[in-house]
Design a protein around this motif. Structure first.
Motif, mmCIF file in Angstrom:
data_model
loop_
_atom_site.group_PDB
_atom_site.id
_atom_site.type_symbol
_atom_site.label_atom_id
_atom_site.label_comp_id
_atom_site.label_asym_id
_atom_site.label_seq_id
_atom_site.Cartn_x
_atom_site.Cartn_y
_atom_site.Cartn_z
ATOM 1 N N THR A 97 -9.724 59.385 100.064
ATOM 2 C CA THR A 97 -10.777 60.369 100.338
ATOM 3 C C THR A 97 -10.235 61.525 101.164
ATOM 4 O OG1 THR A 97 -12.371 58.542 100.337
ATOM 5 C CG2 THR A 97 -13.118 60.664 101.198
ATOM 6 N N LEU A 98 -9.375 61.222 102.134
ATOM 7 C CA LEU A 98 -8.767 62.292 102.928
ATOM 8 C C LEU A 98 -7.905 63.204 102.053
ATOM 9 C CD1 LEU A 98 -7.638 60.672 106.308
ATOM 10 C CD2 LEU A 98 -9.490 62.299 105.913
ATOM 11 N N GLN A 99 -7.233 62.635 101.073
ATOM 12 C CA GLN A 99 -6.441 63.474 100.170
ATOM 13 C C GLN A 99 -7.347 64.433 99.399
ATOM 14 O OE1 GLN A 99 -2.663 62.647 98.197
ATOM 15 N NE2 GLN A 99 -3.837 62.256 96.329
ATOM 16 N N GLU A 100 -8.521 63.976 98.998
ATOM 17 C CA GLU A 100 -9.462 64.869 98.318
ATOM 18 C C GLU A 100 -9.890 66.000 99.239
ATOM 19 O OE1 GLU A 100 -12.758 62.999 96.401
ATOM 20 O OE2 GLU A 100 -11.581 61.260 95.761
ATOM 21 N N VAL A 101 -10.139 65.681 100.507
ATOM 22 C CA VAL A 101 -10.499 66.718 101.479
ATOM 23 C C VAL A 101 -9.378 67.737 101.602
ATOM 24 C CG1 VAL A 101 -11.029 67.176 103.908
ATOM 25 C CG2 VAL A 101 -12.031 65.175 102.758
ATOM 26 N N LEU A 102 -8.150 67.259 101.739
ATOM 27 C CA LEU A 102 -7.005 68.162 101.880
ATOM 28 C C LEU A 102 -6.860 69.055 100.642
ATOM 29 C CD1 LEU A 102 -3.547 67.428 103.324
ATOM 30 C CD2 LEU A 102 -3.679 68.396 101.053
ATOM 31 N N GLU A 103 -6.999 68.480 99.462
ATOM 32 C CA GLU A 103 -6.831 69.261 98.231
ATOM 33 C C GLU A 103 -7.879 70.354 98.111
ATOM 34 O OE1 GLU A 103 -4.835 65.699 95.497
ATOM 35 O OE2 GLU A 103 -6.985 66.152 95.350
ATOM 36 N N HIS A 104 -9.061 70.113 98.629
ATOM 37 C CA HIS A 104 -10.115 71.125 98.561
ATOM 38 C C HIS A 104 -9.983 72.184 99.658
ATOM 39 C CE1 HIS A 104 -12.189 68.169 95.927
ATOM 40 N NE2 HIS A 104 -12.757 69.250 95.415
ATOM 41 N N GLU A 105 -9.416 71.818 100.790
ATOM 42 C CA GLU A 105 -9.391 72.723 101.940
ATOM 43 C C GLU A 105 -8.086 73.495 102.099
ATOM 44 O OE1 GLU A 105 -11.926 73.417 103.810
ATOM 45 O OE2 GLU A 105 -13.235 71.962 102.816
ATOM 46 N N HIS A 116 3.093 74.867 111.416
ATOM 47 C CA HIS A 116 2.430 74.751 112.711
ATOM 48 C C HIS A 116 1.761 76.051 113.121
ATOM 49 C CE1 HIS A 116 6.795 75.566 113.334
ATOM 50 N NE2 HIS A 116 6.339 76.490 114.153
ATOM 51 N N GLY A 117 1.202 76.779 112.156
ATOM 52 C CA GLY A 117 0.466 77.999 112.449
ATOM 53 C C GLY A 117 -1.024 77.741 112.571
ATOM 54 N N PRO A 118 -1.821 78.798 112.731
ATOM 55 C CA PRO A 118 -3.271 78.628 112.902
ATOM 56 C C PRO A 118 -3.956 78.024 111.686
ATOM 57 C CG PRO A 118 -2.679 80.954 112.677
ATOM 58 C CD PRO A 118 -1.403 80.205 112.850
ATOM 59 N N ASP A 119 -3.486 78.341 110.473
ATOM 60 C CA ASP A 119 -4.096 77.750 109.277
ATOM 61 C C ASP A 119 -3.858 76.250 109.234
ATOM 62 O OD1 ASP A 119 -5.004 80.220 108.441
ATOM 63 O OD2 ASP A 119 -3.215 80.635 107.244
ATOM 64 N N GLU A 120 -2.636 75.832 109.585
ATOM 65 C CA GLU A 120 -2.329 74.412 109.610
ATOM 66 C C GLU A 120 -3.127 73.708 110.710
ATOM 67 O OE1 GLU A 120 0.757 76.572 107.504
ATOM 68 O OE2 GLU A 120 -0.103 76.830 109.500
ATOM 69 N N ALA A 121 -3.304 74.385 111.848
ATOM 70 C CA ALA A 121 -4.104 73.799 112.921
ATOM 71 C C ALA A 121 -5.539 73.575 112.467
ATOM 72 C CB ALA A 121 -4.065 74.702 114.154
ATOM 73 N N ALA A 122 -6.095 74.560 111.762
ATOM 74 C CA ALA A 122 -7.469 74.427 111.273
ATOM 75 C C ALA A 122 -7.586 73.273 110.284
ATOM 76 C CB ALA A 122 -7.917 75.733 110.625
ATOM 77 N N LEU A 123 -6.615 73.151 109.386
ATOM 78 C CA LEU A 123 -6.648 72.056 108.417
ATOM 79 C C LEU A 123 -6.504 70.712 109.113
ATOM 80 C CD1 LEU A 123 -6.796 71.089 105.516
ATOM 81 C CD2 LEU A 123 -4.335 71.545 105.287
#
Length: 417
Positions: free
Chosen positions: A261-269, A230-237
């Motif tokens: 498709t959302l999983q692909e976004v998560l894996e890239h980001e 629950h930090g800033p990086d997780e908030a951005a993702l």
């Protein structure tokens, strides 16, 4: 007046014992860098007043180039002669301005001739902490002026940092408020309410995210998710996943195709392969009587219907959290809602609190069902129900819930939502 004691000029490259600036508050030695251009004019440092326990150590430089090489953190103050020749003859303060750029974190005193009060005052206006007249220097005045300059510089730096911190906090707050979703439900008969509470202290946004949109065919799509942490990086993702979900939903995707498709976004980001996200999506038919449910490692929504106890929607056929397994699948399950209902979607921050301050047992999904059922029996609905649910979970936990909390409530047909 004490007898001035000549202090030999220290040439470039000479070594001097270090005396941190913090010692100025403890009666320690003062280190002064004097910048004046006359090699024949040996600067003399008056002896400090008796009983102060403070010695004045001086370094000297004939020009700004030499002074730049002598600038170190142990120097408490810089005394610069305003009569130094400058590259810009039209600006008599050009050498001082150049020094202020070279030493933005040091206290600076301007040294002026007796009849040059106007230029001395101008030196303070452009950034010097104070000015001194050469003919009036004595031990007490010089020691006091250095200490005053150092403390004023510290105060100026602290005030600037405080102002910058406040501006950053305001900008971050505006940014975070802008990133919270605005539901797109125009034309829908469904009621909507949401609550969001980040786990980070003084933050507005955490790793939880949610959204609700209505597509042109009348279907209402709702989503709630949780990025691990629950930090800033997780908030951005979380914001990236929410925006991607909205775009994909409006483009006509749903169910397994959307989650893949959302999983692909998560894996890239994501920053590391250990990062994953849970997700729950619901697409409610235009008539409002049935819905498709997909779970990706996320708690199942809670539904209440008129005249029936609250219960969890089926969760046995859910898939894994996004980012855990490549080529995973997320089956879409059809559920009947009926004519009058309320649907509560939530993140695990709401149910992971304890049932008592000293207890080990968590509230859990079953505990949430019982708690919400009691609150519904008390006549709570909509925003009041969400406020009461979050407040009660916090009360049972004995203090703030440590994880992010997001709760989304949709209702139809006069149900108590």
């Amino acid at each position: 007046m004490p007898v001035p004691v000549p202090v030999p000029r220290q040439r470039t490259g000479s070594t001097v014992e270090r005396h941190p600036a913090a010692e100025t508050a403890k009666g320690g030695d003062l280190v002064l860098l004097v910048i004046e251009d006359d090699p024949a004019d040996i600067f003399t440092a008056p002896e400090p007043p008796e009983g102060t326990g403070t010695r004045l150590r001086i370094r000297t430089a004939r020009n700004l180039t030499e002074a730049e090489r002598l600038l170190t953190d142990d120097i408490h103050c810089i005394l610069v002669d305003l009569a130094l020749p400058g590259r810009n003859d039209s600006d008599e303060l050009a050498p001082l301005k150049h020094l202020l750029r070279l030493a933005p974190h040091h206290a600076v005193l301007a040294l002026a001739a007796e009849g040059d009060a106007e230029r001395a005052a101008a030196a303070v206006r452009v950034g010097a902490q104070d000015y001194l007249f050469r003919d009036e220097l004595d031990g007490r005045l010089l020691s006091r002026a250095i200490r005053y300059a150092v403390e004023r510089k510290r105060a100026d730096v602290a005030q600037r940092q405080l102002t910058e911190s406040r501006l950053r906090a305001q900008e971050n707050a505006r940014l975070e408020r802008g990133l919270l979703p605005t539901p797109l439900l125009q034309g829908s008969e469904l009621s909507f309410a949401a609550r969001y509470r980040p786990g980070r202290s003084r933050a507005l946004l955490g790793g939880d995210f949610y959204d609700t949109v209505r597509t042109p065919d009348g279907t209402v799509h709702a989503m709630i998710g949780d990025v691990c942490g629950h930090g800033p990086d997780e908030a951005a993702l979380g914001v990236e996943l929410r925006i991607a979900w909205r775009a994909l939903t409006l483009a006509g995707l749903c169910g397994d195709q959307l989650l893949s498709t959302l999983q692909e976004v998560l894996e890239h980001e994501r920053e590391s392969e250990e990062i994953f996200a849970t997700l729950c999506t619901v697409d409610i038919a235009p008539d409002g009587r049935r819905a498709g449910l997909c779970l990706a490692g996320h708690p199942s929504p809670l539904v209440t219907r008129r005249g029936r106890a609250a219960q969890l929607l089926p969760h046995e056929e859910g898939g894994p959290a996004l980012g855990l397994l490549p080529r995973a699948r997320w089956p879409r399950r059809q559920v009947e809602l009926g004519g009058s209902w309320s649907l509560m979607m939530y993140t695990d921050g709401l149910i992971e609190g304890r049932i008592a301050p000293d207890a080990k047992q968590r509230l859990g999904q079953e505990g949430l069902v019982e708690m919400v059922s009691r609150q519904l029996a008390e006549g709570l609905s909509g925003d009041d129900l969400l406020e009461a649910a979050v407040a009660r979970a916090r009360e049972l936990n004995g203090g703030e819930l440590t994880d992010d909390v997001a709760v989304l409530l949709l209702g139809r047909g006069g149900a108590r939502t």
